[in-house]
Design an enzyme around this catalytic site. Structure first.
Site, PDB file in Angstrom:
ATOM      1  N   ASP A 262       2.329   4.972  -0.351  1.00 56.00           N
ATOM      2  CA  ASP A 262       1.826   6.280   0.108  1.00 56.00           C
ATOM      3  C   ASP A 262       1.460   7.196  -1.060  1.00 56.00           C
ATOM      4  O   ASP A 262       1.889   6.976  -2.193  1.00 56.00           O
ATOM      5  CB  ASP A 262       2.934   7.024   0.876  1.00 56.00           C
TER       6      ASP A 262
ATOM      7  N   ARG B 299      11.268   6.351   3.663  1.00 55.41           N
ATOM      8  CA  ARG B 299      11.405   7.813   3.535  1.00 55.41           C
ATOM      9  C   ARG B 299      12.079   8.431   4.762  1.00 55.41           C
ATOM     10  O   ARG B 299      12.792   9.429   4.639  1.00 55.41           O
ATOM     11  CB  ARG B 299      10.040   8.446   3.276  1.00 55.41           C
TER      12      ARG B 299
ATOM     13  N   ARG C 108       0.855  -1.194   0.000  1.00 52.28           N
ATOM     14  CA  ARG C 108       0.000   0.000   0.000  1.00 52.28           C
ATOM     15  C   ARG C 108       0.887   1.238   0.000  1.00 52.28           C
ATOM     16  O   ARG C 108       1.164   1.824   1.047  1.00 52.28           O
ATOM     17  CB  ARG C 108      -0.908   0.006   1.229  1.00 52.28           C
TER      18      ARG C 108
END
Lengths: 265, 265
Positions: free
Chosen positions: A57, A202, A55
């Site tokens: 972002d 990230r 999933r």
């Protein structure tokens, strides 16, 4: 979902995440899952929902993500790729479609996922890379970023590198590879692992950026890891630089077509 | 344009041509030149027009194009890059700015320009490359394209590879290099020369595509060249695959800042 006469189709999907609020369906937002569901419904004439592997972002891209759905449609499995691509916007493209065993799901299968994060590091942005790379004019020391990256390889508690909004029970994960390379003015962080926490890649990149521009010494990353505290690590790097580039299954995929192995790596 | 107290500034410009009707100013169309002029006027508070080096077509991209303008503004030459980038849309970015001699113009200077044409050659398009590459699912034979490309290197009359809408007096040009390479599913045609005719690179690529998919044998390209007839060559390949990647001056640039040599190649 195990209804009479149904079979399970697995799609390999690539997308430019720029225009989307991420993978996961939202009733009021444009998402990759929502677009694929829409194309499937238009094709099948009935409500079908896909279930995705990763999933991603909002704003994150993928060269190789997976989604499965169950259907009674009798078309040859590989034809779903052509039929769906005719109905999808051009920033989402099914790369392969194949039939898998009814119970099979990519998220239940052990796998190695690889993400690439691209950084344009020069005086001014590259307009041809503005959608697929993060830009910084701060001169980055790639060697120091490489030094720092080494502390993160292996099995660790990555709590410091996980959004506080996580729902994960355990924050222990295994990073199987983490490299920092440079080609002309583009620095690429490549990270592989069996699973990642929410925003983990990230935040790792955001922390390596702090090392690269001299704000943290490389060994600080070891201390951040040990602190198990999100406040110790760097900011979450912008989504646009991140792409899921490979998703490789570590087990045999039952009845799966060759496609599932051919696109990654 | 040689008014009192004026000096000439040369800009190195990169852009994503997707949204533009090409380089050259149009009163009713969005163009690269028009956007730069708009940013300059906003900065200077007076009408200033740039004069460009290569007038790229609608949809064509550039990593390195040049434009000069004359101004009385006294700001340090390199600061024009920052000041203009603040006023330009993010798909156009000045990469360098420097002062040159008043009479100097990039089009009056002997130069080697290099274009790259990217082709995604696989079953389905790559959504992450849809803006910067042409897609074809027809399997291309790169070796045959390389064989065909060899006929085009050197000084020739390229009339067969020039739009019938040309205004050029002579259609003789020199191609100094032409290579066809492949990396995974991306085929790159790289062509260098001292000057190109209208649509010449795209017609060469369109013709090499016909060779690659087996419609023409490689030696047909020699016959096309000799025919001096646009009707003999292949179609004009789509603009999106084309990028001006390098622009190198063969003479010393008078009083020019180092920037003019540092970005190409």
């Amino acid at each position: 979902m195990t209804g009479e006469g149904k079979r399970r189709i697995c799609l390999t999907v690539a997308y430019d995440g720029t225009r989307y609020n991420g993978w996961q369906y939202q009733p009021n937002g444009r998402t990759i899952e929502g677009e694929i569901n829409g194309a499937l419904c238009a094709l099948a004439g009935e409500d079908i929902g896909v279930s995705g592997a990763s999933r991603t972002d909002a704003g994150v891209h993928a060269r190789c993500n997976y989604a499965v759905f169950d259907t009674k449609m009798r078309m040859p499995a590989d034809k779903f790729a052509y039929a769906l691509n005719q109905r999808l916007p051009e920033d989402i493209r099914v790369q392969k479609a194949g039939e898998v065993a009814m119970g099979w799901h990519p998220r239940k299968c052990r796998s190695i996922k690889t993400y690439e994060y691209r950084i344009v590091n020069r005086e001014f942005p590259d307009p041809l890379d503005r959608l697929y790379a993060h830009f910084t004019y701060l001169q980055l020391d790639v060697q120091k970023m490489q030094e720092a990256a080494r502390f993160l390889v292996g099995e660790h508690d990555f709590k410091s590198f996980c959004s506080i909004h996580t729902e994960a029970e355990s924050t222990v994960r295994t990073v199987t590879g983490l490299s920092v390379g440079q080609r002309e003015s583009v620095i690429t962080v490549r990270i592989s692992g069996t699973g990642f926490l929410y925003n983990m890649v990230r935040i790792i990149v955001g922390t390596l950026l702090e090392v690269g521009c001299g704000k943290y010494p490389p060994q600080r990353v070891k201390e951040i890891l040990e602190a198990c505290d999100r406040k110790e690590s760097g900011p979450t790097a912008p989504a646009r630089g991140l792409t899921l580039v490979s998703y490789r299954f570590l087990e045999d995929v039952p009845e799966v077509c060759a496609c599932l192995k051919s696109l990654d790596g």
